[in-house]
Design a protein around this motif. Sequence first.
Motif, PDB file in Angstrom:
ATOM      1  N   ARG A 146       0.812  -1.214   0.000  1.00  0.00           N
ATOM      2  CA  ARG A 146       0.000   0.000   0.000  1.00  0.00           C
ATOM      3  C   ARG A 146       0.852   1.273   0.000  1.00  0.00           C
ATOM      4  NH1 ARG A 146      -0.741   3.766   4.379  1.00  0.00           N
ATOM      5  NH2 ARG A 146      -0.781   1.958   5.768  1.00  0.00           N
ATOM      6  N   GLN A 147       1.944   1.310   0.767  1.00  0.00           N
ATOM      7  CA  GLN A 147       2.750   2.522   0.832  1.00  0.00           C
ATOM      8  C   GLN A 147       3.437   2.803  -0.502  1.00  0.00           C
ATOM      9  OE1 GLN A 147       2.672   4.585   3.644  1.00  0.00           O
ATOM     10  NE2 GLN A 147       3.437   5.955   2.034  1.00  0.00           N
ATOM     11  N   LYS A 148       3.833   1.749  -1.208  1.00  0.00           N
ATOM     12  CA  LYS A 148       4.432   1.926  -2.536  1.00  0.00           C
ATOM     13  C   LYS A 148       3.420   2.551  -3.494  1.00  0.00           C
ATOM     14  CE  LYS A 148       6.590  -0.599  -6.381  1.00  0.00           C
ATOM     15  NZ  LYS A 148       7.026  -1.937  -6.884  1.00  0.00           N
ATOM     16  N   ASP A 151       2.876   6.227  -2.507  1.00  0.00           N
ATOM     17  CA  ASP A 151       4.005   7.066  -2.919  1.00  0.00           C
ATOM     18  C   ASP A 151       3.963   7.340  -4.423  1.00  0.00           C
ATOM     19  OD1 ASP A 151       4.865   7.084  -0.317  1.00  0.00           O
ATOM     20  OD2 ASP A 151       6.412   5.548  -0.614  1.00  0.00           O
ATOM     21  N   ASP A 169      -2.081   9.619   5.692  1.00  0.00           N
ATOM     22  CA  ASP A 169      -1.587   8.251   5.769  1.00  0.00           C
ATOM     23  C   ASP A 169      -1.874   7.703   7.157  1.00  0.00           C
ATOM     24  OD1 ASP A 169       0.074   7.556   3.228  1.00  0.00           O
ATOM     25  OD2 ASP A 169       0.650   9.619   3.720  1.00  0.00           O
ATOM     26  N   SER A 174      -4.277   5.060   2.865  1.00  0.00           N
ATOM     27  CA  SER A 174      -3.707   6.349   2.470  1.00  0.00           C
ATOM     28  C   SER A 174      -4.698   7.057   1.563  1.00  0.00           C
ATOM     29  CB  SER A 174      -2.379   6.159   1.724  1.00  0.00           C
ATOM     30  OG  SER A 174      -1.409   5.535   2.539  1.00  0.00           O
TER      31      SER A 174
END
Length: 338
Positions: A146-148, A151, A169, A174
Amino acid sequence: MSDPTPNEGQPLDPPAEAGTSPGVAPDDPGDAVVDDTPGPLSLPLPALLVAVAVVPAVVVGLAVWFIAGSGGGGTAGRVTSNVTNVVNAFSQGQSGSVTTRFEGTLAPGFPKNVPLYPGARLISSELQISGADADYLVVYDTTDARQKVADYFSGKLNADPWQIDASQDGRDSSLRQFSNVGDANVHGLVLTAESKQNNLTTIIVSVQITSGATAVPKQPFSPGTSRPLPAGLPASIPVYPGATVVSSAYQKASGSHSFAISLVTKDSATKVLDYYRLELAAHKLTPSDGDASQSTLAGAKAIDFTDAAKTVGGQVIVGALAADATYVQVDINATTKP
């Protein structure tokens, strides 16, 4: 899972399958039951989601639903359960709106320059026309973290012609709210949320285009089969003869029950209004001219009605169907008190 890589910002394929229905929503979707379809869970929202005025209320509901979890059942179960609930929730728009669902492809007219995540699998998309405005909802899946994903969208939405207006976030999700620098009519959000059970990241893209309906390619409209009426709808409120019930809803509240149904017919608006004036009066409901200024139906006219004891009241709104002006849409809202 197959992960075809789309051309960034380009539609994947021409629409393959669609279903269309005008949307009707009660005043408070939290307690509503709409066509017996399970809705979003009722959970606390992060502060930013509550504060962002541009985010449609239904998209906030979808955010809550995905933050809550995946629903289990593996990938297939997730597609048939989670995504079905998401797009069904989006379908319940304001009175006079028309929602069309497309399986595995982008809805026609989706802005070509809105970034798409490379390699993501497009599950479903929807186009909702409300008067002159067009709203899009797209649901993707990817095996990337998810963070990728978050970003990636941070970078793409901070580049011309886009700007990020709000960002959040959390532990499991996010949010990026964005707008078009050169076109104030285009804005939206990207929500990414993790599915713990299926090791997937879901991407929800919502784009709102003010006055964008005219640019949407016209789709063939079919009312389909008539939907069931909500249980408890007073017999004194008739369904127009030969009309197709395209959506229905009801809501229970302390001391009252609320109902909302939408019908479509090929008869003229004048004929429909004349019918309701006579039939409502015959059922001891007093009709009077109503205010249709808040309706998104073209050429909308309204009839208010109530009984002598003020235990049944409501409004009938009639106007041209946005998806096909050869049809007339009839929106009936009613409230009953014990």
